[in-house]
Scaffold this active site. Structure first.
Site, PDB file in Angstrom:
ATOM      1  N   TRP A 101       0.816  -1.215   0.000  1.00  0.00           N
ATOM      2  CA  TRP A 101       0.000   0.000   0.000  1.00  0.00           C
ATOM      3  C   TRP A 101       0.843   1.256   0.000  1.00  0.00           C
ATOM      4  O   TRP A 101       0.563   2.199  -0.744  1.00  0.00           O
ATOM      5  CB  TRP A 101      -0.985  -0.026   1.175  1.00  0.00           C
ATOM      6  CG  TRP A 101      -2.030  -1.074   0.961  1.00  0.00           C
ATOM      7  CD1 TRP A 101      -2.215  -2.208   1.692  1.00  0.00           C
ATOM      8  CD2 TRP A 101      -3.009  -1.133  -0.096  1.00  0.00           C
ATOM      9  NE1 TRP A 101      -3.249  -2.952   1.165  1.00  0.00           N
ATOM     10  CE2 TRP A 101      -3.751  -2.316   0.074  1.00  0.00           C
ATOM     11  CE3 TRP A 101      -3.323  -0.294  -1.173  1.00  0.00           C
ATOM     12  CZ2 TRP A 101      -4.791  -2.691  -0.781  1.00  0.00           C
ATOM     13  CZ3 TRP A 101      -4.357  -0.672  -2.026  1.00  0.00           C
ATOM     14  CH2 TRP A 101      -5.077  -1.844  -1.824  1.00  0.00           C
ATOM     15  N   ASP A 174      -1.921   6.543   6.180  1.00  0.00           N
ATOM     16  CA  ASP A 174      -2.977   5.729   5.579  1.00  0.00           C
ATOM     17  C   ASP A 174      -3.368   4.711   6.643  1.00  0.00           C
ATOM     18  O   ASP A 174      -2.626   3.756   6.899  1.00  0.00           O
ATOM     19  CB  ASP A 174      -2.440   5.035   4.312  1.00  0.00           C
ATOM     20  CG  ASP A 174      -3.438   4.046   3.713  1.00  0.00           C
ATOM     21  OD1 ASP A 174      -4.518   3.841   4.296  1.00  0.00           O
ATOM     22  OD2 ASP A 174      -3.099   3.471   2.657  1.00  0.00           O
ATOM     23  N   LYS A 198     -12.968  -1.629   5.557  1.00  0.00           N
ATOM     24  CA  LYS A 198     -12.244  -2.580   6.393  1.00  0.00           C
ATOM     25  C   LYS A 198     -12.830  -2.592   7.793  1.00  0.00           C
ATOM     26  O   LYS A 198     -13.135  -3.632   8.338  1.00  0.00           O
ATOM     27  CB  LYS A 198     -10.748  -2.214   6.473  1.00  0.00           C
ATOM     28  CG  LYS A 198     -10.088  -1.865   5.136  1.00  0.00           C
ATOM     29  CD  LYS A 198      -9.839  -3.071   4.256  1.00  0.00           C
ATOM     30  CE  LYS A 198      -9.503  -2.719   2.812  1.00  0.00           C
ATOM     31  NZ  LYS A 198      -8.289  -1.967   2.600  1.00  0.00           N
TER      32      LYS A 198
HETATM   33  C1  LIG Z   1      -7.746  -1.369   1.230  1.00  0.00           C
HETATM   34  C2  LIG Z   1      -6.644  -0.388   1.369  1.00  0.00           C
HETATM   35  C3  LIG Z   1      -6.478   0.679   0.460  1.00  0.00           C
HETATM   36  C4  LIG Z   1      -7.289   0.818  -0.812  1.00  0.00           C
HETATM   37  O1  LIG Z   1      -8.562   1.137  -0.634  1.00  0.00           O
HETATM   38  P1  LIG Z   1      -9.548   1.253  -1.899  1.00  0.00           P
HETATM   39  O2  LIG Z   1     -10.806   1.652  -1.211  1.00  0.00           O
HETATM   40  O3  LIG Z   1      -9.621  -0.085  -2.569  1.00  0.00           O
HETATM   41  O4  LIG Z   1      -9.030   2.301  -2.794  1.00  0.00           O
HETATM   42  C5  LIG Z   1      -5.475   1.593   0.702  1.00  0.00           C
HETATM   43  N1  LIG Z   1      -4.643   1.453   1.752  1.00  0.00           N
HETATM   44  C6  LIG Z   1      -4.759   0.430   2.622  1.00  0.00           C
HETATM   45  C7  LIG Z   1      -3.811   0.334   3.765  1.00  0.00           C
HETATM   46  C8  LIG Z   1      -5.754  -0.521   2.453  1.00  0.00           C
HETATM   47  O5  LIG Z   1      -5.869  -1.536   3.320  1.00  0.00           O
END
Ligand SMILES: *Cc1c(COP(=O)(O)O)cnc(C)c1O
Length: 366
Positions: A101, A174, A198
């Site tokens: 990521w 993030d 998530k």
């Molecule tokens: C799932 C995830 C993303 C991406 O999210 P999307 O909604 O698919 O764009 C970005 N960063 C992390 C750490 C993630 O777990």
């Protein structure tokens, strides 16, 4: 009906009481005669839902008043572009690359600014570089880290304090895959972003929490709908927000507020419960002859637990047996293989215990 335990990495399990409430409100929210999906986002019903969700989230995450909470769309991946468009001023930005990521964030940012890698983890992404070893630029416009690498199962357990590293610049995190699983030290953060799917609710909602003084510096080419200042000035209603996703996330916030562990409630309670859940699973994996987790102990994720069978020829048997035992979506990400158990807030300790019981039975039958 007893539902199976769902270990999906995302979109992921949602607390059952939240789903039940959403189902009960589907045709008519609180006697309004309208389902939430059918309401004007500017009507008094939805405005009330929105205001409650924002206030509950601010309370749960103890977000200080000089931070704005934005409900956006586009997911974590869109934020990889939206953050540099808003914060970089086209200058140098620093990235700590510790897994899939943060690597994606780094490559995308390069379209909008000069993205510099300040540090990387080991090739297999099983360790984290200590902040004291980061090679930060002279004066980067911000420093980006991914605080929970969902695919590699690596978590930053204590946010770095950039000031003590001699860098007086905003830290961007993030926190997509562990938001609301533990408290956040906002004194160390400039901006946090995460997709909702998530740990907060359905896909389609992206949460951004940003320090007020960082607003108003978007690049000219930044779409207005993604300009944080415009979004903030319009209470996330510059364009139609993802109303259904905000509503379900709001129900999740109510559920979170009602959770208790010991004398703690809300996110502090989740933090205690999540530590216990992760410890139960890691302790079993470490004690077993069949399973292995390769991540260094000091940065193991409490949300995403990747593990491998030492005998990979048994992977399919493991997964089909898991499904028969009511344990779903344990297959690892295709880029790393093996298994992954995502044990977000909605996963109770009993679900992790059921997984460990199954793993033990499967190992004994080997
Ligand atoms: C799932 C995830 C993303 C991406 O999210 P999307 O909604 O698919 O764009 C970005 N960063 C992390 C750490 C993630 O777990």
């Amino acid at each position: 009906m007893k539902r199976p335990y769902n270990f999906s990495a995302g979109p992921a399990a949602i607390p059952e009481p939240v789903l039940q409430q959403a189902a009960a409100d589907m045709l008519s929210w609180q006697g309004s005669g309208m389902g939430v999906m059918e309401m004007s986002h500017r009507g008094k019903e939805f405005m009330a839902i929105y205001a409650q969700a924002e206030a509950d989230l601010r309370e749960l995450l103890t977000v200080p008043s000089h931070f704005r909470i934005l409900f956006m769309q586009g997911g974590g991946l869109a934020e990889n572009a939206i953050v540099p468009m808003n914060l970089s001023r086209g200058l140098v930005t620093d990235f700590v690359v510790t897994g899939s990521w943060s690597f994606k964030s780094y490559t995308e940012a390069g379209k909008y600014c000069t993205a510099h890698v300040a540090a990387t983890s080991s090739p297999e992404c099983t360790t984290l570089p200590s902040p004291t070893t980061w090679q930060l630029s002279q004066s980067p416009s911000y420093v980006h880290i991914c605080t929970n690498e969902t695919i590699h199962g690596v978590e930053v357990h204590e946010l770095p304090d950039l000031k003590t590293l001699g860098c007086d610049t905003p830290l961007v995190i993030d926190f997509s895959s562990h938001v609301a699983s533990r408290p956040v030290d906002w004194s160390r953060v400039g901006l946090a972003f995460g997709g909702a799917q998530k740990n907060l609710g359905p896909a389609g909602l992206t949460l951004v929490i940003v320090r007020e003084d960082l607003l108003g510096h978007a690049l000219r080419e930044c779409p207005s709908a993604f300009d944080y200042k415009i979004v903030a000035d319009n209470q996330s209603m510059y364009n139609t927000p993802p109303t259904w996703a905000i509503y379900v996330a709001g129900l999740t916030f109510q559920w979170l507020k009602a959770q208790t562990e010991g004398n703690q409630t809300g996110v502090a309670a989740m933090n205690i419960r999540n530590k216990a859940k992760a410890q139960l699973l890691y302790d079993y994996i470490d004690s077993s002859q069949l399973y292995v987790n390769k991540v260094a102990h000091d940065c193991r994720s409490r949300m995403n637990v990747p593990f491998f069978l030492r005998d990979e020829s048994r992977n399919e048997a493991f997964l089909s047996g898991a499904k028969e035992n009511g344990l779903l979506q344990l297959k690892g990400h295709k880029s790393v293989g093996g298994m992954r158990a995502s044990i977000y807030n909605a996963m109770p300790l009993a679900g992790v215990q059921a997984l460990v019981d199954y793993m033990r039975k499967f190992e004994a039958a080997s």
